[in-house]
Scaffold this active site. Structure first.
Site, PDB file in Angstrom:
ATOM      1  N   GLY A 148      -0.314   0.726   5.116  1.00 53.48           N
ATOM      2  CA  GLY A 148       0.310   1.980   5.509  1.00 53.48           C
ATOM      3  C   GLY A 148       0.796   2.658   4.145  1.00 53.48           C
ATOM      4  O   GLY A 148       0.738   3.886   4.283  1.00 53.48           O
ATOM      5  N   GLU A 152      -2.163   4.145   3.084  1.00 55.22           N
ATOM      6  CA  GLU A 152      -2.722   5.156   3.845  1.00 55.22           C
ATOM      7  C   GLU A 152      -1.751   6.541   3.449  1.00 55.22           C
ATOM      8  O   GLU A 152      -1.951   7.789   3.516  1.00 55.22           O
ATOM      9  CB  GLU A 152      -2.537   5.121   5.374  1.00 55.22           C
ATOM     10  CG  GLU A 152      -3.502   3.923   5.573  1.00 55.22           C
ATOM     11  CD  GLU A 152      -3.406   3.641   7.046  1.00 55.22           C
ATOM     12  OE1 GLU A 152      -2.113   2.870   7.265  1.00 55.22           O
ATOM     13  OE2 GLU A 152      -4.292   3.299   7.848  1.00 55.22           O
ATOM     14  N   GLU A 165      -4.723  -5.020   6.565  1.00 51.54           N
ATOM     15  CA  GLU A 165      -4.367  -5.093   7.862  1.00 51.54           C
ATOM     16  C   GLU A 165      -5.171  -6.522   8.543  1.00 51.54           C
ATOM     17  O   GLU A 165      -4.572  -7.042   9.607  1.00 51.54           O
ATOM     18  CB  GLU A 165      -4.493  -4.032   8.805  1.00 51.54           C
ATOM     19  CG  GLU A 165      -3.679  -2.784   8.363  1.00 51.54           C
ATOM     20  CD  GLU A 165      -3.916  -1.983   7.244  1.00 51.54           C
ATOM     21  OE1 GLU A 165      -4.674  -2.206   6.633  1.00 51.54           O
ATOM     22  OE2 GLU A 165      -3.149  -0.909   7.238  1.00 51.54           O
ATOM     23  N   ALA A 220       3.369  -0.603   6.795  1.00 53.04           N
ATOM     24  CA  ALA A 220       4.469  -0.801   7.738  1.00 53.04           C
ATOM     25  C   ALA A 220       4.944  -1.617   8.053  1.00 53.04           C
ATOM     26  O   ALA A 220       4.663  -2.930   7.462  1.00 53.04           O
ATOM     27  CB  ALA A 220       3.378  -0.474   9.178  1.00 53.04           C
TER      28      ALA A 220
END
Ligand code: CO8
Length: 290
Positions: A141, A144, A164, A98
């Site tokens: 992300g 993911e 993260e 992200a």
């Protein structure tokens, strides 16, 4: 005038620059996107190919990029010629997670009341099969996103991680759930708690990816796989995907029951009849997606 202003408000909002995400220029590149490239490829345009294309930021997943990804997925989902989709990035990064610059100044209240990044899971709800072709970094992300796809092919230099924890947060788009189901508790815990990266080879050994290819042939191989999937009946393929995915949501008994129902349902289709008839007549099946 006021009515016109009201009409244009959502457009202005969508184009407003966000921190870390430069102002969007609509329809700026090839297929009309700024952060992705979307095209059809494969035999008869049967494969939807989406490339994340924000190389200066290592394909950091800003809001605009996810919005465009969802638009491209929606278009392929309803395109009758497309039977499967390939999602890829660049050679250095599939996606480095992200967009941290976009997230940095968010508060809990922003996230919670605005359902921050709530549109990230569109990928996981696509009914057509998706092959992720991962070269380089698939972090946070990015990892993911790859795990929301149905099949992951990796380039030999790919690296996967959920870093993260190093940013003082935890995975938020299924990392703790899908990774654990894919690689088991010990490795998932190690990755989530240390933020360490694993190689393509380790990812394959752990069951996260199904095949590894040289960097330069990875996308071609992923398209080949998608093309093969697209040559089968689309309706039966959707049932097969639904049934495999049920294994992640249901008990064995419930999953087997669903599988049986879907199996019986295939007998209501012309394609099941054609497939078996073609076998008996020693010819190639000609599926009509009916
Ligand atoms: N966000 C924003 N910008 C990034 C990101 C990122 N995730 N990753 C890289 N960039 C930018 C860098 O800031 C840099 O920009 P600039 O040139 O303007 O300084 C550019 O990309 C190139 O990066 P580097 O110079 O750092 O390149 P290196 O080759 O030295 O390093 C790394 C590459 C190791 C990938 C490094 O960039 C890095 O560690 N990136 C961050 C990786 C990370 O922590 N990812 C996890 C992010 S958090 C997350 O994904 C949570 C998801 C939650 C989803 C919830 C949905 C509901």
């Amino acid at each position: 005038m006021a009515a016109l202003r009201a009409l244009l408000l959502p457009v202005r909002r969508a184009l407003r620059p966000r921190p870390g995400c430069p102002a969007r220029r609509p329809f700026a590149s090839g297929a009309g996107f700024e952060y992705i490239i979307s095209e059809k490829t494969g035999k008869g345009g049967s494969v939807g190919l989406i490339r994340l294309n924000r190389p200066k930021s290592l394909n950091a997943l800003c809001d605009g990029l996810i919005t465009e990804l969802n638009q491209a997925l929606d278009a392929f989902e309803v395109d009758p010629a497309v039977g499967a989709i390939v999602l890829t990035g660049g050679e250095k990064a599939f996606a480095a997670g992200a967009d941290i610059k976009e997230m940095q100044s968010r508060t809990f209240q922003d996230c919670y009341s605005g359902t921050f990044l709530g549109h990230w899971d569109r990928l996981a709800r696509v009914r057509k099969p998706i092959v992720a072709a991962v070269n380089g970094f698939a972090l946070g992300g990015g990892c993911e996103l790859a795990m929301m796809c149905d099949i992951i092919y990796a380039g030999e230099k790919a690296q996967f991680a959920q870093p993260e924890i190093l940013l003082g947060t935890i995975p938020g788009a299924g990392g703790t759930q899908r990774l654990t189901r894919a690689v088991g508790k010990s490795l998932a815990m190690e990755m989530v708690l240390t933020g360490d990266r694993i190689s393509a080879q380790d990812a394959k050994q752990a069951g996260l990816v199904s095949r590894i290819f040289p960097v330069e042939t990875l996308v071609e191989e992923a398209v080949r796989c998608a093309e093969k999937i697209a040559s089968n009946s689309k309706i039966i393929t959707a049932m097969a995907k639904e049934s495999v995915n049920a294994a992640f949501e249901m008990t064995l008994t419930e999953g087997n029951k669903l599988e049986k129902k879907l199996f019986y349902s295939t007998f209501a289709t012309a394609d099941r009849k054609e497939g078996m008839t073609a076998f008996v007549e020693k010819r190639k099946a000609n599926f009509k997606d009916q």
